[in-house]
Structure formats: C-alpha cells, structure tokens
Design an enzyme around this catalytic site. Sequence first.
Site, mmCIF file in Angstrom:
data_model
loop_
_atom_site.group_PDB
_atom_site.id
_atom_site.type_symbol
_atom_site.label_atom_id
_atom_site.label_comp_id
_atom_site.label_asym_id
_atom_site.label_seq_id
_atom_site.Cartn_x
_atom_site.Cartn_y
_atom_site.Cartn_z
ATOM 1 N N ASP A 178 -56.542 -20.066 -35.544
ATOM 2 C CA ASP A 178 -55.226 -20.572 -35.129
ATOM 3 C C ASP A 178 -54.990 -21.784 -36.031
ATOM 4 O O ASP A 178 -55.525 -22.866 -35.804
ATOM 5 C CB ASP A 178 -55.274 -20.945 -33.636
ATOM 6 C CG ASP A 178 -53.984 -21.627 -33.158
ATOM 7 O OD1 ASP A 178 -53.107 -21.906 -33.994
ATOM 8 O OD2 ASP A 178 -53.876 -21.896 -31.946
ATOM 9 N N ASP A 214 -52.473 -24.422 -24.969
ATOM 10 C CA ASP A 214 -51.883 -23.881 -23.715
ATOM 11 C C ASP A 214 -51.151 -22.549 -23.896
ATOM 12 O O ASP A 214 -51.277 -21.669 -23.060
ATOM 13 C CB ASP A 214 -50.851 -24.778 -23.022
ATOM 14 C CG ASP A 214 -50.777 -26.200 -23.461
ATOM 15 O OD1 ASP A 214 -51.631 -26.635 -24.251
ATOM 16 O OD2 ASP A 214 -49.860 -26.877 -22.992
ATOM 17 N N HIS A 267 -44.959 -29.320 -15.402
ATOM 18 C CA HIS A 267 -44.694 -30.602 -16.061
ATOM 19 C C HIS A 267 -43.347 -30.660 -16.771
ATOM 20 O O HIS A 267 -42.779 -31.722 -16.930
ATOM 21 C CB HIS A 267 -45.825 -30.945 -17.043
ATOM 22 C CG HIS A 267 -46.092 -29.891 -18.073
ATOM 23 N ND1 HIS A 267 -46.688 -28.692 -17.761
ATOM 24 C CD2 HIS A 267 -45.829 -29.844 -19.392
ATOM 25 C CE1 HIS A 267 -46.786 -27.969 -18.865
ATOM 26 N NE2 HIS A 267 -46.273 -28.649 -19.872
HETATM 27 N N1 F0G Z 1 -51.439 -23.221 -31.496
HETATM 28 C C1 F0G Z 1 -51.551 -24.564 -31.514
HETATM 29 C C2 F0G Z 1 -52.861 -25.173 -31.902
HETATM 30 C C3 F0G Z 1 -50.461 -25.376 -31.171
HETATM 31 O O1 F0G Z 1 -50.598 -26.698 -31.188
HETATM 32 C C4 F0G Z 1 -49.227 -24.766 -30.827
HETATM 33 C C5 F0G Z 1 -48.066 -25.567 -30.456
HETATM 34 C C6 F0G Z 1 -49.166 -23.355 -30.829
HETATM 35 C C7 F0G Z 1 -50.285 -22.625 -31.178
HETATM 36 C C8 F0G Z 1 -47.892 -22.635 -30.450
HETATM 37 O O2 F0G Z 1 -46.980 -22.698 -31.470
HETATM 38 O O3 F0G Z 1 -45.060 -23.980 -30.490
HETATM 39 O O4 F0G Z 1 -44.823 -22.657 -32.604
HETATM 40 O O5 F0G Z 1 -45.046 -21.496 -30.444
HETATM 41 N N2 F0G Z 1 -48.118 -26.808 -30.200
HETATM 42 C C9 F0G Z 1 -47.019 -27.719 -29.895
HETATM 43 C C10 F0G Z 1 -47.551 -29.069 -29.476
HETATM 44 C C11 F0G Z 1 -45.987 -27.159 -28.970
HETATM 45 O O6 F0G Z 1 -46.736 -29.908 -29.045
HETATM 46 O O7 F0G Z 1 -48.752 -29.326 -29.607
HETATM 47 P P1 F0G Z 1 -45.389 -22.713 -31.240
#
Ligand code: F0G
Length: 456
Positions: A213, A124, A448
Amino acid sequence: MRFPAEPFRIKVVEKIRRTTRDERVELLQRAGLNVFLIPADAIYVDLLTDSGTGAMSDHQWAGLMIGDESYAGSKSFFKFESAVRDVTGFPSVIPTHQGRVAENLLFSTICSEGKTIIANTHFDTTRANVEMNHAEALDLPVKESMDPQLGSLWKGNMDLAKLEAKLKADRDNVPMVVMTVTNNSTGGQPVSMENIRGASKLCKQYGVPFFIDCARFAENCWFIHELEPGYKGKSIIEIARELFSYADGCWMSAKKDALVNIGGFIAMNDVELARKLQQKLILIEGFPTYGGLAGRDLEAVAIGLYEGMEQEYLQYRTAQVRYLGEMLLDAGISIVRPVGGHAVFIDAKAFCDHIPAEQFPGVALTSALYREAGIRGVEIGSLMFGHKDPATGEHVGPHLELVRLAIPRRVYTTAHMTYVAESIVELHKSRHAIKGMRLTYEAPVLRHFTARLEEV
Ligand code: F0G
C-alpha cells in the site's frame, strides 16, 4: 538552519481567512464541537489530512491543458501507465479515482469468510474494505510501535516472527500480505528495506501474494536513503524500484506522494487477477484507460509521481514535518517519536491528562486548538476507534489517544509551522482549562465524521 528553505517559490496564492475567537466559538457550537463540521473557509491552517490537499506544480498545471479526454485509449493514460510501470516495474496498471477504490476492487475479489489479510497495520479504509468482504484484517506491527515515547527507528515495520507463525499455521487462508509504507496508523513511521525483503521472502516461501500500500512510498524511500545502511548513494527512484521488486503488486492513493488532488491506481504482475479487477473497474469506475479520472488527472499523476521522488523536495518535506515536531518536543509536549513522514501526532492522553478516555481527550484538544488558533487537526482516539461494551456499557478505547497534524505537501510555509507550534505551546500552558466531552449524537458506523458533542 534547522530547516531547509522551501525548494520552490510561490506563483499562485490562495487567500486564507483569520477568524476571530468569538466567531470560532460560535462556529464550534454550530458544529457540535466536531471540527469535521466546520466550513474549510473558516480554518486558518488546515492539518486535517495530507491527502489530496497538496499544491500541484506549474508542470502539473501545464499537464492539465494537454490531458487527452478520449473515452478509450487516451494518450494521457499511456503516459500514466508508463510512469507507473517505470517506478513500480509492474506490467498491469489499473487507474482508480482514489486509493480506497483500488482496495475495494482487490478485496472484493480475493476476500471471503474465513480468510485473513495480514498487514503491518491496515489503514482504516483498507481494514473496512477487508471486513466488508467478510475477511479478518490482522495487524502485525512490531511491538515498538505501541510505545509513542520510544524514539527507535523503523517503527512502521511488520513483526516477521508473528508473520511466519501465522503463515505456517494458516497459509491456505491468507490470500494476501500487505505492507503499508509509510505506516500511517502507527504515526507515519517508515518500514525498512530489510523488513520488506524479509516479509517478501516469507510470502514467497509460503506462496502468498505480497502487496504494497504505497500511498507514501517516496517519503518511505527517503527515510531508507537517510537511515538504512547502504542506501545513501542511491537515488530515490532506484530505492523505490528495489522496494517494489520484492512485491507482487501495489496500490496507491496518488493523493499523497504523487502530489495530486485526486487519483490512484493498482498495479501487479498477475495478469489474470488484473483482468478480473478490470471487469469490476468498468462496472464501478469506468473504462480501463481512465478508471474514474479525467485525462488531465492522469497527466498530473504521471508528472507528480516523479516530482514526489525529488531528493531536494523530500529533504525539505520531511524536515518541515520534523521542525514542527521538534518545536513541540522542545516545549515539553509529548508526541509520537520519532516524527514520521507526513504528520506530527500529539499524545492527547498526556496533553489532557485530566480528561479520562471516555470524555474524548483528543476531541477536546482538537476543538480547543481550533477555538484558540483556527487550526484543524484530527482526533485518532476514542471517538474514531472506541465504543461502548454492549454488555457492561463501559467505554472501550484504543491503546493511544492522539491528535494528528497532517501537513499538506508544498502548501504551508515554515512560518505557518511556527505559528502552529507556538499556538500549541500557548494552549499547553492553559491545558487544564480544556474540558472533557460527551456525545449528543453518534452515527452507527464511522461516527467521528458526523458526531456531535458538548462539554462536560
Ligand atoms: N492507504 C493509506 C495508507 C492511506 O493513508 C489512505 C488514505 C488510503 C489507503 C486510502 O486512500 O483516501 O485515496 O481513498 N488516507 C487519508 C488520510 C484519507 O487522511 O490519512 P484514499
């Protein structure tokens, strides 16, 4: 044994509080039935996210003491840079305080009107950073990822035929192709090395930069080690180095597989692009040798990156997540299959088959799970991704209604997982008593987080 015992012992403990059901009913009322608005202190097992919620090791805590807090040229930065280079092979390393800042730096530089970023699936914040910069975020996951019941391998993969067609037709408008490992949005599903190699080859052929990523790269490499022919004899770092060798760069939310509470980076081959990003970094994060982090945080990442790749740890980590998933499956509860690397995703449409999508079955389940057992999960469904069609007023929802139970790293024991599974199985027996919901407040974007609801 279904589950390998924890490959660590506990040196420091943090008390967690068991509230009463009455207390939780009251707290839910005050929170508008939205578990984001419940104070963490009133949660028994918190599975909201695996991001920044892990437990650091004694070595990482010791690292904090030797963090060098110099504004420029900190010793800790060079240790951090050398660890990132060692694992990824990319020469230019830019620290950021978390993943989305890396996304902001990158996409504000390479995106503009008419451009398309292609990914297996954008997370997201990745999507939001692409769209904020007026570009399109195009997801090309394999079609197997759309069927939660299909237990096939590599459901995190990208559809390479679609990638090739898009590159052939529109290469000049694609500034980057992204592979998210593991693929969080399709259920923490791994991407195979074969798929990464294939995507990389196409990107080279069409001259498009290919980035990873890599928030959960170590978990992804563990799946490759276990499941992809030819990798059993390789160490995780060898597999990781191969994975990164196919790409031109990567960014990481270190809050996942680097086992820290805060931190991230972006790393790449292109020195010119790195210079541009560093200029922006100075504006929004800080000097290029700290990028929004304290020296001690850099130290913790440098150590955590390696701990996150230890085989014993990864075996236990993925087995713990699978253990929870299998206990639910054994009780006939529908979850996304196979179980991914960091979370179990409950199929809320099946669990609450009496609640229509416009009455938020995922939110209803999350709220019931907190009320009955003090457990916090997160809805990934109609509240997070749905909207009302402005013309017809009809509810438009996503393909799946899920509740994600994300497991923090090295934090909860097997007994906690058993507690979670048994609570969900118990709730499943009386699931038809769970009521649908309607919104009483919603914010115009990312509703949300702050939405308030009431039972229908
Ligand atoms: N890329 C992926 C695949 C992620 O899952 C997240 C964050 C981000 C980038 C962004 O990183 O939070 O350090 O700025 N995922 C968390 C989750 C928030 O709950 O899945 P961030």
